[in-house]
Design an enzyme around this catalytic site. Structure first.
Site, PDB file in Angstrom:
ATOM      1  N   SER A 155       0.798  -1.232   0.000  1.00  0.00           N
ATOM      2  CA  SER A 155       0.000   0.000   0.000  1.00  0.00           C
ATOM      3  C   SER A 155       0.828   1.278   0.000  1.00  0.00           C
ATOM      4  O   SER A 155       0.305   2.343  -0.292  1.00  0.00           O
ATOM      5  CB  SER A 155      -0.973   0.020   1.178  1.00  0.00           C
ATOM      6  OG  SER A 155      -0.293   0.244   2.385  1.00  0.00           O
ATOM      7  N   LYS A 191       0.929   4.265   6.948  1.00  0.00           N
ATOM      8  CA  LYS A 191       0.237   5.110   5.978  1.00  0.00           C
ATOM      9  C   LYS A 191       0.784   6.536   6.078  1.00  0.00           C
ATOM     10  O   LYS A 191       1.483   6.885   7.019  1.00  0.00           O
ATOM     11  CB  LYS A 191      -1.278   5.154   6.252  1.00  0.00           C
ATOM     12  CG  LYS A 191      -1.987   3.822   6.100  1.00  0.00           C
ATOM     13  CD  LYS A 191      -2.128   3.398   4.660  1.00  0.00           C
ATOM     14  CE  LYS A 191      -2.941   2.145   4.495  1.00  0.00           C
ATOM     15  NZ  LYS A 191      -2.205   0.911   4.656  1.00  0.00           N
TER      16      LYS A 191
END
Length: 135
Positions: free
Chosen positions: A56, A93
């Site tokens: 990701s 993230k």
């Protein structure tokens, strides 16, 4: 993950920069050592290494199997790559602070961003400072 106080070894330092474009004359000797601790770790008591799983964050240059050097003492800001604990689960993230709230942004369009709901429990565990990327 490793304990705080971990010390990286000092390694030999090439005396010249190595060209990534056109080759330059080869140097067959090394000149001194470089202490990786001085370059990679600002605060040994709050620095950890975490291993990344998943894709990701590939847009940020962070790949599956890489290690991140994470400093827990740094103040996270908008745009920081963070290790976050969201409702008890760890994730890596990019932190985005928007007018609509907090978003944990993936740096890969194949993965959705996570908008942190008002009733969610979010803790920013640390801020990534360096990615040790395997080639």
């Amino acid at each position: 993950m490793i304990d705080a106080g971990f010390s990286l070894a000092s390694v030999l330092l090439a005396p010249v920069a190595v060209a990534a474009g056109y080759p330059s004359p080869a140097q067959d000797y090394f000149d001194g050592r470089i202490d990786l601790n001085e370059h990679l770790i600002k605060d040994v008591t709050s620095t950890y290494v975490v291993r990344v799983t998943g894709q990701s964050m590939e847009g940020a240059g962070i790949s599956d199997g890489d290690e991140l050097i994470v400093n827990r003492a740094l103040e996270p800001k908008d745009g920081s790559v963070v290790v976050a604990v969201l409702d008890g689960e760890l994730t890596i993230k990019r932190l985005r602070i928007t007018s609509r709230g907090v978003v944990l942004q993936a740096d890969n369009p194949a993965f959705p961003d996570i908008t942190v709901a008002a009733l969610s429990e979010l803790t920013i565990w640390g801020v990534a400072t360096t990615c040790l990327h395997h080639v």
